[in-house]
Write a protein that holds these residues in place. Structure first.
Motif, PDB file in Angstrom:
ATOM      1  N   MET A  31       0.691  -1.284   0.105  1.00  0.00           N
ATOM      2  CA  MET A  31       0.096  -0.099   0.063  1.00  0.00           C
ATOM      3  C   MET A  31       0.831   1.194  -0.098  1.00  0.00           C
ATOM      4  O   MET A  31       0.173   2.256  -0.230  1.00  0.00           O
ATOM      5  N   TYR A  47     -12.216  -0.689   2.520  1.00  0.00           N
ATOM      6  CA  TYR A  47     -10.843  -0.354   2.425  1.00  0.00           C
ATOM      7  C   TYR A  47     -10.551   0.488   3.323  1.00  0.00           C
ATOM      8  O   TYR A  47      -9.474   0.759   4.379  1.00  0.00           O
ATOM      9  N   VAL A  76      -8.205   0.118   6.741  1.00  0.00           N
ATOM     10  CA  VAL A  76      -6.786   0.237   6.738  1.00  0.00           C
ATOM     11  C   VAL A  76      -6.113   1.223   7.848  1.00  0.00           C
ATOM     12  O   VAL A  76      -5.171   1.328   8.137  1.00  0.00           O
ATOM     13  N   LYS A  77      -7.369   1.962   8.344  1.00  0.00           N
ATOM     14  CA  LYS A  77      -6.884   2.765   9.633  1.00  0.00           C
ATOM     15  C   LYS A  77      -6.771   1.891  10.917  1.00  0.00           C
ATOM     16  O   LYS A  77      -6.194   2.315  11.867  1.00  0.00           O
ATOM     17  N   LEU A 130      -5.183  -0.884  10.863  1.00  0.00           N
ATOM     18  CA  LEU A 130      -3.993  -1.785  10.259  1.00  0.00           C
ATOM     19  C   LEU A 130      -2.829  -1.917  11.439  1.00  0.00           C
ATOM     20  O   LEU A 130      -2.572  -0.791  12.109  1.00  0.00           O
ATOM     21  N   TYR A 131      -2.729  -3.252  11.876  1.00  0.00           N
ATOM     22  CA  TYR A 131      -1.598  -3.412  12.735  1.00  0.00           C
ATOM     23  C   TYR A 131      -0.426  -4.201  12.082  1.00  0.00           C
ATOM     24  O   TYR A 131      -1.111  -5.392  11.706  1.00  0.00           O
ATOM     25  N   PHE A 185      -0.541   0.333  20.190  1.00  0.00           N
ATOM     26  CA  PHE A 185      -1.073  -1.156  19.759  1.00  0.00           C
ATOM     27  C   PHE A 185      -2.014  -1.633  20.944  1.00  0.00           C
ATOM     28  O   PHE A 185      -1.413  -1.780  22.043  1.00  0.00           O
ATOM     29  N   TYR A 217      -1.359   4.607  10.802  1.00  0.00           N
ATOM     30  CA  TYR A 217      -1.917   5.915  11.389  1.00  0.00           C
ATOM     31  C   TYR A 217      -1.390   6.152  12.688  1.00  0.00           C
ATOM     32  O   TYR A 217      -1.547   5.554  13.735  1.00  0.00           O
TER      33      TYR A 217
END
Lengths: 266, 264
Positions: free
Chosen positions: A98, A254, A258-259, A261-262, B13, B75
């Motif tokens: 990405m 998406y 995607v925000k 995402l880890y 996290f 982010y």
């Protein structure tokens, strides 16, 4: 135009990559052949007397219907939509895809197209060869039906890709989206692929018309076995609507996912 | 000119926790438990154009998370990032045209295609014309000495050859900033040296800003003019290499001391 060029290059690269695996794809012909052979005998037994119609279909139409839907099923089963998105998200590989100047979901769709562009014509050739030698020509099938159904098949395969990507994108929230893939696949397989919608009770048919079944499998196959211009227009309209809604949904999921995402290891 | 500006950057996290054994697995279904891990904690720094910066720290220190936030992959929870004046969160794709990334542990090349086809692919992805892509391929082939294997499928290349191609591919669009995440991992000393001299040459010839993470002291000593050390998500040292090399102990000793103490 410039935007589309990069997806065309993804498509071309996948095509080049997959040309090396034509032998592997051809191995799948065995499964297709066995399945069609079973259904030929099954419908042969069900129809009994010549001239019989079941749900409005002659025996030849019914067998051709199954051959076309199975052709779509086998031909559109690409690695890009079956495993890649889920694996990319779960394994963290999405992070490395990405950060390129393309939209990840369109990248996957271009990969899907590159794969089916080899698989589907191969299965189409097998289906035509089997159909002409074992069933015979479809009455009334000519150039208009060929062109219309080809357009419809391409749209159907693309819609299928978009919806499978949407389901795979759920991996942003849940541990594994494959059970949902399985449910979707089985719904398409049982309701749209093995039997035409007319086989089912009248009360559930309108519901089926609202599902992807109608646009992915039933519509294109119906045009092959029983082509009418009015039906073509209706199917095409539904396919375009489905595609627009599906792509909008894909971008939305998406964008939200995607925000969250880890990525392991950072 | 500052090409990277980071102010109080933070990322937390949520990590799943599970008690041991079958009982724990069943409990986790009904009462999922998570803990918060502060991967990056109010990190601030700036990087000048053409600078070669080492961003180092022990495993789990927050290096890769920081790189991923700088490139728009993750982010941030707090703080601000500007790379070449662009906010990676808001304009990731716009930024992608101006930066290059190499992750030593991940392949970005298509393994069934040749390096040449890969470069053509990346040229198109970055909107270069065919003519410009061909010109760049010739330049990079000369700079990185790729001519011997430019038409060999990537899957048949050695690790050293592949990394050279990975770096070359990330430079096809002339990025202004290059993020290198452990580019020499797994390479033998000769190939490492080769890669280092290529990175150095690239920085000198094109004035490319290099943001490097590595566990290899050799990479840091031979390439970087400045070092930032992070530990537990915080910056514990930000100094020039020249200053560090004047210290009584070797660079390795200084780094080891900081890693184990958690501060300078």
């Amino acid at each position: 135009m410039r935007i589309m060029r990069k997806y065309a290059v993804v498509y071309r690269s996948v095509l080049m990559e997959n040309l090396q695996y034509i032998g592997n794809i051809a191995l799948g012909f065995v499964g297709y052949f066995i399945l069609i052979f079973v259904f030929m005998n099954l419908w042969g037994y069900m129809y009994g007397e010549p001239g019989t119609r079941i749900a409005g279909y002659t025996k030849e139409q019914m067998i051709w219907y199954v051959m076309v839907t199975e052709m779509i099923w086998f031909g559109a089963r690409t690695g890009a939509i079956v495993n890649q998105v889920t694996t990319d998200i779960r394994g963290g590989n999405i992070a490395y895809l990405m950060n390129k100047p393309y939209h990840y979901t369109l990248y996957i769709l271009a990969r899907h197209t590159g794969e089916w562009c080899i698989r589907l014509p191969m299965y189409a050739l097998l289906a035509v060869a089997m159909g002409l030698t074992m069933v015979g020509r479809i009455p009334g099938f000519g150039i208009p039906a060929l062109l219309s159904s080809a357009t419809s098949v391409v749209l159907g395969v693309t819609i299928n890709g978009v919806f499978k990507i949407c389901i795979s994108l759920m991996s942003f929230w849940i541990e594994d989206a494959r059970p949902f893939q399985w449910l979707y696949d089985k719904l398409i397989l049982i309701v749209g692929t093995l039997f035409p919608i007319e086989i089912f009770p009248a009360v559930v048919r309108p519901f089926f018309k609202l599902t992807p079944i109608y646009t992915v499998c039933y519509g294109p196959a119906k045009l092959v076995v029983d082509f009418h211009m009015e039906q073509y227009s209706e199917i095409l309209l539904r396919q375009f609507l489905y595609l627009a809604v599906g792509i909008g949904l894909m971008f939305f999921i998406y964008g939200k996912g995607v925000k969250r995402l880890y990525v392991n290891g950072g | 000119m500052k090409v990277i500006e980071v102010e109080n950057l933070s990322k937390t996290f949520r990590v799943k926790q599970k008690e041991k054994g079958m009982k724990g697995s069943i409990q986790a279904i009904f009462r999922p438990q998570t803990t918060q891990v502060r991967a990056v904690d109010k990190v601030s720094f700036k990087v000048d154009e053409g600078e070669v910066l080492a961003f180092i720290g022990p495993n789990g220190a927050g290096k890769s998370t920081t790189i991923k936030m700088l490139t728009g992959i993750l982010y941030p929870d707090g703080g601000s990032v500007k790379v070449l004046g662009i906010d990676p969160v808001k304009k990731r794709r716009q930024l992608a045209y101006q930066i290059g990334t190499v992750f030593g542990q991940k392949e970005q090349l298509w393994t069934h295609l040749t390096p040449y086809d890969n470069f053509k692919f990346f040229g198109a992805i970055y909107d270069l014309s065919d003519l410009e892509t061909e010109r760049r391929i010739r330049e990079l082939t000369d700079t990185f000495a790729l001519s011997e294997f430019i038409n060999t499928p990537v899957r048949n290349l050695s690790l050293g050859q592949r990394i050279r191609c990975e770096i070359a591919a990330s430079l096809i669009h002339r990025p202004k900033v290059l993020f290198l995440d452990e580019p020499t991992i797994g390479l033998d000393p000769v190939v490492k040296e080769n890669i280092r001299s290529l990175i150095k040459r690239m920085n000198q010839e094109f004035n490319t800003t290099i943001f490097l993470t590595s566990h290899d002291i050799g990479d840091i000593e031979k390439l970087c003019r400045r070092v930032i050390i992070v530990n537990s998500g915080r910056i514990v040292l930000d100094d020039s290499m020249a200053h560090l090399q004047f210290a009584d102990a070797s660079l390795e000793d200084v780094i080891m001391k900081i890693y184990s103490n958690g501060s300078a």
